[in-house]
Enzyme design. Sequence first.
Site, PDB file in Angstrom:
ATOM      1  N   SER A   1     -28.030 -16.460 -14.768  1.00  0.00           N
ATOM      2  CA  SER A   1     -26.801 -16.830 -14.059  1.00  0.00           C
ATOM      3  C   SER A   1     -27.137 -17.229 -12.630  1.00  0.00           C
ATOM      4  CB  SER A   1     -25.824 -15.645 -14.048  1.00  0.00           C
ATOM      5  OG  SER A   1     -24.747 -15.881 -13.147  1.00  0.00           O
TER       6      SER A   1
ATOM      7  N   TYR B   1     -22.046  -7.301 -13.512  1.00  0.00           N
ATOM      8  CA  TYR B   1     -22.544  -8.548 -14.098  1.00  0.00           C
ATOM      9  C   TYR B   1     -23.727  -9.072 -13.303  1.00  0.00           C
ATOM     10  CZ  TYR B   1     -22.687 -13.351 -15.798  1.00  0.00           C
ATOM     11  OH  TYR B   1     -23.106 -14.546 -16.333  1.00  0.00           O
TER      12      TYR B   1
END
Length: 249
Positions: A156, A169
Amino acid sequence: MPIPKHFTSAAGSLHGRVIMITGASGGLGRALCLECARAGASVILSGRNRAKLDGIYDEIGALGAPQPAIAKLDLATATAVEYDHLAKTIAEEFGRLDGLVHAAALLGDRTPLEHYDVPTWCRVLHVNLTAPFILTQVLLPSLRKSMDASVIFVSSGVVNNPRPFWGAYAVSKSGLESMRSMLGQELESETNIRVNSVNPGRMRTGMRAAAYPAEDPNTLPSPVSVAGSFLYLLGPHGRGIDGEYFDAQ
């Protein structure tokens, strides 16, 4: 070493390869399952929703692609027995594993760490970080039996651009990058296994909508449009590419 960001896999380019993809029931995972099948791979569909997995199974069948397999597994609750059973089944039915893509992930809360719900934190870290570690560990024997195995962790942008309110996350994806680097170095002498990570970037998915509810989804690329980097690394073009992080956009 750069890789093509809009690579289109030729028909049959993944023929004969056995590729397992987690998070197969939606978003990026679903797109990768269909694209790998179109390229001729035998895809192992892994996810927690059997009805959705059955739907993708039927879609792949309609393509005339190799028959896929379903590996229902809830990464949030799976036990050691379930992981071992999965590894044994893959070894017995396929004899090897040529590709493993860790596409399953949870977003969790977008909230300050001070107020972050602890059970949610633990669940996100488990699904996004601990489960990929366990899966890779139990499937390494099957990956070792491949002449050209490719492991891909889905990364990410928060890894290289840390910012507030991304909670568990962001922490899990940063941990995943550390694990990818470590695993790649530990397997450096095993040239038949390559380990890389790909950041797909902005995509029109349910997770993106949850993270940015005010964003117009029509301004975002589809998951299929970022699949090229993954297919490049999963196929013969990716030989020799190991221990790297890539942006798909």
